[in-house]
Design a protein around this motif. Structure first.
Motif, mmCIF file in Angstrom:
data_model
loop_
_atom_site.group_PDB
_atom_site.id
_atom_site.type_symbol
_atom_site.label_atom_id
_atom_site.label_comp_id
_atom_site.label_asym_id
_atom_site.label_seq_id
_atom_site.Cartn_x
_atom_site.Cartn_y
_atom_site.Cartn_z
ATOM 1 N N LEU A 65 0.829 -1.195 0.000
ATOM 2 C CA LEU A 65 0.000 0.000 0.000
ATOM 3 C C LEU A 65 0.873 1.259 0.000
ATOM 4 N N LYS A 66 1.930 1.241 0.781
ATOM 5 C CA LYS A 66 2.849 2.384 0.824
ATOM 6 C C LYS A 66 3.452 2.637 -0.555
ATOM 7 N N HIS A 67 3.840 1.584 -1.246
ATOM 8 C CA HIS A 67 4.407 1.708 -2.588
ATOM 9 C C HIS A 67 3.365 2.261 -3.565
ATOM 10 N N ILE A 68 2.125 1.813 -3.445
ATOM 11 C CA ILE A 68 1.050 2.266 -4.336
ATOM 12 C C ILE A 68 0.802 3.761 -4.159
ATOM 13 N N ILE A 69 0.731 4.211 -2.905
ATOM 14 C CA ILE A 69 0.492 5.642 -2.637
ATOM 15 C C ILE A 69 1.697 6.477 -3.067
ATOM 16 N N HIS A 70 2.888 5.955 -2.836
ATOM 17 C CA HIS A 70 4.115 6.654 -3.255
ATOM 18 C C HIS A 70 4.077 6.918 -4.757
ATOM 19 N N ARG A 71 3.779 5.884 -5.521
ATOM 20 C CA ARG A 71 3.724 6.004 -6.980
ATOM 21 C C ARG A 71 2.613 6.962 -7.399
#
Length: 454
Positions: A373-379
């Protein structure tokens, strides 16, 4: 006189120690000394000194100064903030430069000039106190940056509320804790919160990824080694068990530890003594142990791949972290937390997620849990040009297949991606076991995971 200054003198010559005490008594209220450098670890762990005066040449090494450099290294490993003044009768510029590069505060030759030695000690004490006030040392600053409080565990689901309650109850007891959860569920975050809420919160928190250690590195990483203990051991190294003394040691992926290493770890935990590779000298250790695993250790015990006595030793308290798909009510708060984080990082002012974007996330299964989820929001923050993240900015992976592998294409890369997905699913994200099943090493597996965006 330096107010409340406490000094430690280490020299195997009684006359030198006596002379230093007489000289420094005029500027210091408390002076301790030892003729045996082996007392250093216990002394500096029990006491906070403002400065240390260390002889470079002991009976075991009368000329080269190597023993002095060794004990300088030990001091810096345990208490890097204490200034160390090296003293030798065999001083030269080359050795002085090496001493400074090795972490010494200053370098004085015998016979010394009284005024210079007093001035040097005064400066060292003032330096140490100033450093303490403004942030102390790089090691401590890095530790403080990585520190985590319980308020950084985001969410208010029933599952998370119960975990936070357990952390607050267990942390002050010093009991050994085993954290169980899939990859990406926040096991290290919980471990750091346990440390922060414990009576050891002012001491160090050290983390070791047991899954990344091969049999050759295991003993050196945990127990340390002395120079020449094995090929490639070009200098002494303090093990994590000793370095974490007084604090918390976090052993991640404990389930990947081979049986022979499990036995060595169990012995150390039971005796509370660590022996560096290449020496028989035992050092007392006082650490709070927190372990984590994404494996079923009870099943591993039944299968004979994990020692039952070690499991009993490390799981006085168990904390089970739920997968994100089982605490979806926390997703909106996690999204806001990561959005705020990346807004600050990229100087953006994205207000939030559209309802369609949030719905898309709420319906997703999150095989990578919070980390994914953190990676998704970062992107999404990077790609979003508007004041709200839409569903178009949310990139999700297809659901991992079930227990039976299905290939949608005969393309070699597609087949490889499907195999990797299947292995990760089968072994619940355990990289070591997945890599072994695929016939590749962990580095190659990580490379392919990155290649296919897994």
């Amino acid at each position: 006189m330096i107010e409340n200054a406490k000094l430690l003198i280490i020299d195997d010559d009684e006359d030198i120690v006596f002379s230093l005490k007489v000289l420094l008594d005029s500027i210091s209220e408390r002076i301790e000394s030892t003729l045996d450098p082996r007392d250093i670890p216990s002394l500096i762990r029990r006491n906070r000194y403002d400065a240390i005066l260390l002889d470079m040449n002991f009976n075991g090494d009368a000329i080269s100064g190597e023993e002095g450099f060794y004990w300088l290294s030990r001091i810096k490993d345990i208490t890097p903030e204490i200034p160390v003044i090296l003293i030798t009768a065999y001083g030269d510029i080359e050795r002085a430069i090496r001493a400074i590069h090795s972490g010494a505060y200053d370098f004085i030759t015998k016979p010394w000039q009284n005024e210079k030695l007093i001035a040097t000690v005064n400066a060292a004490v003032n330096f140490a106190r100033t450093e303490r006030k403004v942030g102390i040392t790089k090691v401590q600053r890095d530790y403080l940056k990585s520190d985590v409080s319980i308020t950084e565990i985001i969410g208010d689901s029933d599952e998370l509320t119960e975990i936070i309650k357990t952390i607050k109850t267990v942390a002050p007891t010093d009991a050994d804790v085993l954290i169980i959860g899939e990859n990406g569920t926040g096991k290290e975050l919980v471990a750091r919160a346990l440390h922060k809420c414990s009576l050891r919160s002012d001491e160090v928190f050290l983390s070791v990824d047991m899954g990344a250690l091969n049999s050759n590195l295991f003993e050196s990483e945990l127990f340390g080694h002395v120079k020449g203990a094995f090929t490639g051991a070009s200098q002494n190294r303090v093990g994590k068990l000793v370095a974490a003394n007084g604090g918390t040691l976090f052993l991640d992926e404990i389930g990947n530890l081979p049986p022979e290493q499990q036995m060595k770890l169990l012995k150390v935990l039971e005796e509370r003594k660590s022996v560096a590779v290449g020496t028989n000298r035992k050092e007392d250790i006082d650490v709070r142990l927190v372990c984590a695993t994404n494996s079923n250790l009870d099943l591993a015990v039944e299968e004979g791949s994990f020692r039952a006595d070690l499991l009993y030793r490390i799981n006085t308290i168990e904390i089970h972290l739920p997968a994100l798909r089982n605490r979806k009510s926390d997703i909106p708060k996690l999204c806001k937390y990561f959005l705020d984080q990346y807004n600050r990082k990229y100087s953006k002012n994205i207000k939030g997620l559209t309802s369609s974007a949030l719905t898309k996330l709420m319906e997703y299964h999150f095989p990578g849990n919070i980390r994914e989820l953190k990676h998704i929001i970062h992107r999404a923050v990077i790609l979003c040009p508007d004041n709200a993240i839409s569903s178009n900015h949310i990139a999700l992976k297809n659901k991992v297949s079930g227990s039976k592998l299905k290939l949608d294409s005969l393309n070699i890369e597609s087949a490889e991606e499907a195999l990797i997905r299947e292995a990760l699913h089968k072994y619940q994200g355990n990289m070591t076991k997945a890599a072994k099943a695929l016939g590749i090493n962990r580095t190659s597996l990580y490379r392919r995971i990155e290649k296919y965006g897994l």
